[in-house]
Write an enzyme that holds these catalytic residues in place. Structure first.
Site, PDB file in Angstrom:
ATOM      1  N   ASP A   7     -26.150   6.568  27.791  1.00 48.16           N
ATOM      2  CA  ASP A   7     -27.136   6.833  26.757  1.00 48.16           C
ATOM      3  C   ASP A   7     -28.234   5.780  26.766  1.00 48.16           C
ATOM      4  O   ASP A   7     -27.976   4.611  26.935  1.00 48.16           O
ATOM      5  CB  ASP A   7     -26.455   6.849  25.389  1.00 48.16           C
ATOM      6  CG  ASP A   7     -27.355   7.419  24.305  1.00 48.16           C
ATOM      7  OD1 ASP A   7     -28.374   8.044  24.645  1.00 48.16           O
ATOM      8  OD2 ASP A   7     -27.038   7.218  23.129  1.00 48.16           O
ATOM      9  N   SER A   8     -29.459   6.222  26.586  1.00 55.72           N
ATOM     10  CA  SER A   8     -30.619   5.356  26.392  1.00 55.72           C
ATOM     11  C   SER A   8     -31.716   6.233  25.825  1.00 55.72           C
ATOM     12  O   SER A   8     -31.508   7.403  25.550  1.00 55.72           O
ATOM     13  CB  SER A   8     -31.056   4.729  27.713  1.00 55.72           C
ATOM     14  OG  SER A   8     -31.726   5.688  28.503  1.00 55.72           O
TER      15      SER A   8
END
Length: 171
Positions: A7-8
């Protein structure tokens, strides 16, 4: 089951789309999928216009060369009286016209895409934005269809009204 997710900023949405696609496939009688989701690939999707231009023409858009790299004065950032900044993204003609009117720069309203006049327009915008603080400009322009928004420094992001109202940050 069987999914790994990185995730980012760009990767999160990419991961969600991958997971949803795998769930749809499984619900249609397919088998569970192993998902290899790289955050970097999600970020690449945010660069679609620049990548498409390169893939189609071999050209790499440099600063102030194309619309989204600041070629035009209506798509740029400007320093204000308090040394804070506003971003301007008045691409559509009616947004640009509104912006010119509210900056008291009506003389530039018919020159939005005039390449020969961009330096003059940009200078006029710079001078106008230096007459008020960032927050004064945002209050005057943002609700009036001008596509102007504040540029926040990191500590300001946490207290930004939009993020506070949506509960983005929690203790």
């Amino acid at each position: 089951p069987g999914a790994t997710v990185a995730d980012s900023a760009g990767g999160g949405m990419h991961a969600v789309l991958s997971i949803l696609a795998a769930l749809v496939r499984r619900s249609l009688g397919g088998e569970a999928q192993y998902l290899d989701v790289a955050a970097s690939e999600g970020v690449v999707s945010l660069m679609a216009l620049s990548l498409d231009q390169f893939l189609a023409t071999g050209e790499v858009a440099g600063p102030r060369q194309v619309l989204l790299t600041g070629r035009y004065a209506f798509y740029d950032v400007y320093r204000c009286k308090d040394d804070k900044w506003v971003s301007v993204g008045a691409i559509e003609p009616h947004f640009y016209r509104n912006l010119c009117g509210l900056l008291s720069l009506e003389q530039w309203a018919d020159h939005q895409m005039d390449d020969a006049r961009q330096d003059e327009i940009r200078q006029a915008f710079r001078e106008a934005f230096l007459t008020r603080t960032r927050d004064e400009w945002v209050e005057a322009l943002a609700p009036n269809d001008t596509c102007v928004a504040p540029v926040y420094e990191i500590p300001e992001v946490v207290d930004a009204p939009h993020f506070v109202a949506r509960g983005v940050f929690m203790e």
